[in-house]
Design an enzyme around this catalytic site. Structure first.
Site, PDB file in Angstrom:
ATOM      1  N   CYS A 130       0.841  -1.199   0.000  1.00 56.33           N
ATOM      2  CA  CYS A 130       0.000   0.000   0.000  1.00 56.33           C
ATOM      3  C   CYS A 130       0.877   1.250   0.000  1.00 56.33           C
ATOM      4  CB  CYS A 130      -0.929  -0.004   1.218  1.00 56.33           C
ATOM      5  SG  CYS A 130      -2.017   1.445   1.310  1.00 56.33           S
ATOM      6  N   CYS A 133      -0.417   4.105   2.181  1.00 49.45           N
ATOM      7  CA  CYS A 133      -0.263   3.824   3.616  1.00 49.45           C
ATOM      8  C   CYS A 133       1.171   4.061   4.076  1.00 49.45           C
ATOM      9  CB  CYS A 133      -0.641   2.378   3.936  1.00 49.45           C
ATOM     10  SG  CYS A 133      -2.295   1.873   3.461  1.00 49.45           S
ATOM     11  N   ASP A 134       2.140   3.595   3.295  1.00 50.94           N
ATOM     12  CA  ASP A 134       3.521   3.516   3.765  1.00 50.94           C
ATOM     13  C   ASP A 134       4.515   4.368   2.986  1.00 50.94           C
ATOM     14  OD1 ASP A 134       2.655   1.604   5.614  1.00 50.94           O
ATOM     15  OD2 ASP A 134       2.931  -0.030   4.187  1.00 50.94           O
TER      16      ASP A 134
END
Length: 301
Positions: A130, A133-134
């Site tokens: 992701c 997300c990261d």
């Protein structure tokens, strides 16, 4: 007889349990593995409102404790079928069966993996599924994205604003994603296409240090990277329910933002639903909506 049986104890399922219990409905949550779902593998969540920094494990534990404190019962057993008996539904599991008035399917989806040795061990230590997300953890660093669809292209575009260098690796000579996004990537000086190639080896110490890519002619080369973002698709966990609810071509349960499926009294929440954005916040939102709709359905019986 339960009012609602929820299949899946990830963020969507547990949020649904919270909302259903607050509406004074009896709730059983069935979970095949462990509570929390995919989010437990995320070392640091930065994009969830209010919780600026929290680990996926801590987030999952807090939402699990909240649901069970409110009276939701959790049973660790795998649901394999649903039998529709008029206003009653029977959720069949490996270990038995449970009768209820409404079902919420919150089974989530799994990231399709590369299948390279060491991949599982490096999740959270250089490998991510992701980018949104990261990606922030790789500011001014070198990363690679694997995939040829829109998700991979959009991930590479997103990371090109954050990372110093982005390799975009695809096993074919052309991408399946939108040409307009490909053209935008071609304009980015810090994006390099690595086509007709696959990732064949991961090298790491405490974290990922480099990857080996092999082209279709059998030639190999090593790319020094800090992060590898895998975007080769997802697999929704709906295999056991395709005879009960309608699925799209990719196997996701067809439902709009109201989380209503094609089966009366069966609802869906989270990453196993057909939708454009699959994030932690949209999973919990689905859980709230699905539970609210299930409560309305039960009250109408």
């Amino acid at each position: 007889m339960y009012d609602i049986v929820i299949v899946g104890a990830g963020p969507a399922g547990l949020t649904a349990a919270i909302y259903a219990r607050r509406a004074s409905k009896s709730v059983l949550v069935l979970e095949a593995k462990s509570y929390g779902g995919q989010i437990v593998n995320t070392p640091d969540i930065e994009n969830y409102p209010v919780a600026a920094h929290i680990s996926g494990y801590d987030f999952a534990t807090k939402i699990y404790e909240q649901a069970t404190f409110l009276g939701a019962k959790v049973v660790f057993d795998k649901a394999v079928d649903i039998k529709m008996n008029g206003d009653e539904k029977e959720v069949v599991t490996v270990g038995g069966s449970y009768v209820c008035k409404a079902v919420i399917l919150a089974t989530g989806s799994e990231n399709r993996k590369l299948g390279v040795d060491g991949e599982d061990e490096l999740v959270g230590r250089g490998i991510s599924y992701c980018a949104t997300c990261d990606g922030a953890f790789y500011r001014k660093k070198t990363v690679a994205v694997v995939g040829g669809g829109n998700t991979a292209l959009e991930d590479a575009l997103y990371l090109s604003d954050i990372a110093e260098k982005v390799y975009l690796i695809h096993r074919r000579s052309s991408f399946r994603g939108e040409e307009s996004t490909v053209n935008r990537l071609k304009e980015r000086e810090n994006v390099e296409f690595v086509l007709n190639s696959s990732v064949t080896k991961l090298s790491a110490g405490k974290r990922l240090e480099s990857i080996e890519v092999t082209d279709t002619a059998g030639n190999t080369k090593t790319l020094d990277v800090n992060g590898l973002f895998v975007a080769v698709g997802r697999i929704p966990e709906n295999q056991n329910f395709g005879k009960i609810v309608n699925l799209d071509e990719a196997g996701y349960i067809i439902a709009g933002e109201d989380c209503l499926t094609s089966a009366k009294g069966v609802f869906v929440a989270g990453d196993n639903r057909s939708k454009s954005v699959r994030q932690l916040v949209t999973a919990t939102a689905d859980g709230a909506v699905a539970a609210t709709e299930a409560v309305k359905y039960i009250n109408s019986l």
